[in-house]
Design a protein around this motif. Structure first.
Motif, PDB file in Angstrom:
ATOM      1  N   VAL A  82       9.208 -63.149  16.709  1.00  0.00           N
ATOM      2  CA  VAL A  82       7.911 -62.546  16.410  1.00  0.00           C
ATOM      3  C   VAL A  82       7.234 -63.313  15.281  1.00  0.00           C
ATOM      4  O   VAL A  82       6.047 -63.660  15.366  1.00  0.00           O
ATOM      5  CB  VAL A  82       8.073 -61.048  16.051  1.00  0.00           C
ATOM      6  N   PHE A 129      10.126 -51.006  14.049  1.00  0.00           N
ATOM      7  CA  PHE A 129       8.699 -50.706  14.171  1.00  0.00           C
ATOM      8  C   PHE A 129       7.856 -51.879  13.687  1.00  0.00           C
ATOM      9  O   PHE A 129       6.765 -52.135  14.210  1.00  0.00           O
ATOM     10  CB  PHE A 129       8.339 -49.436  13.391  1.00  0.00           C
ATOM     11  N   TYR A 176       6.462 -54.248  16.335  1.00  0.00           N
ATOM     12  CA  TYR A 176       5.315 -53.695  17.041  1.00  0.00           C
ATOM     13  C   TYR A 176       4.054 -53.885  16.192  1.00  0.00           C
ATOM     14  O   TYR A 176       3.012 -54.335  16.682  1.00  0.00           O
ATOM     15  CB  TYR A 176       5.567 -52.211  17.338  1.00  0.00           C
ATOM     16  N   HIS A 177       4.156 -53.557  14.911  1.00  0.00           N
ATOM     17  CA  HIS A 177       3.029 -53.675  14.007  1.00  0.00           C
ATOM     18  C   HIS A 177       2.531 -55.125  13.933  1.00  0.00           C
ATOM     19  O   HIS A 177       1.335 -55.391  14.022  1.00  0.00           O
ATOM     20  CB  HIS A 177       3.422 -53.166  12.614  1.00  0.00           C
ATOM     21  N   ALA A 213       2.928 -57.535  16.100  1.00  0.00           N
ATOM     22  CA  ALA A 213       2.340 -57.926  17.384  1.00  0.00           C
ATOM     23  C   ALA A 213       0.930 -57.362  17.554  1.00  0.00           C
ATOM     24  O   ALA A 213       0.041 -58.053  18.073  1.00  0.00           O
ATOM     25  CB  ALA A 213       3.243 -57.479  18.535  1.00  0.00           C
ATOM     26  N   LEU A 214       0.711 -56.126  17.114  1.00  0.00           N
ATOM     27  CA  LEU A 214      -0.633 -55.542  17.188  1.00  0.00           C
ATOM     28  C   LEU A 214      -1.631 -56.395  16.413  1.00  0.00           C
ATOM     29  O   LEU A 214      -2.751 -56.650  16.884  1.00  0.00           O
ATOM     30  CB  LEU A 214      -0.647 -54.133  16.607  1.00  0.00           C
TER      31      LEU A 214
END
Length: 164
Positions: free
Chosen positions: A12, A135, A138-139, A141-142
């Motif tokens: 990521v 989490f 995810y953050h 990637a957003l």
């Protein structure tokens, strides 16, 4: 499984670092119509939130520049900045160094309970280091997707930037 999670974090972050390399810094402060923040803010926000999620809520020392909270925490806006934000080179260095510190910090801690449960702005409560850490992928990637949307909006407006 722990090594798989750490490798995923590296993947990521590699995407984040590559995205940063592909965007000219000179457009990073543009805020297109329909957006609240700019590209620089999103990269800084990734660094700040990752630091808070991994180290801050575990009551560990946050090792990023002190002004990152004022510049990049949730709810901040570049239009309200009263200090000069970091350059892309400085942000890139923070993101890379942070990845190394996380790789050294996380092993053996994924199941560790947080000193106090942490509830984010979205109302999600985390009880362990691992829950919060997962989490964070995810953050990040957003915000990478938001950076790409910003870049496309700026590119279509200026007409002279190559689409990424």
């Amino acid at each position: 499984m722990e090594q798989t999670i750490i490798r995923h974090m590296e993947t990521v972050r590699r995407i984040t670092e590559q995205t940063m390399k592909n965007i000219p810094e000179e457009i990073s402060d543009t805020i297109p119509k329909g957006f609240n923040n700019n590209i620089r803010w999103n990269f800084g926000h990734i660094a700040f939130v990752q630091e808070k999620i991994v180290f801050g809520i575990s009551n560990e020392e946050m090792n990023i520049p002190k002004n990152y909270e004022l510049l990049f925490s949730a709810g901040t806006k570049p239009t309200e900045w009263e200090v000069t934000p970091p350059s892309f080179a400085e942000l890139a260095e923070v993101l890379t160094e942070q990845k190394t510190r996380i790789k050294n910090f996380i092993p053996g801690r994924l199941h560790e309970k947080l000193p106090t449960p942490f509830t984010n702005r979205g109302g999600i409560t985390f009880y362990t280091v691992g829950e919060a850490f997962l989490f964070s992928f995810y953050h990040e990637a957003l915000h990478i997707e938001t950076i790409k949307r910003l870049y496309r909006a700026i590119s279509s407006y200026s007409g002279n930037l190559q689409q990424k």
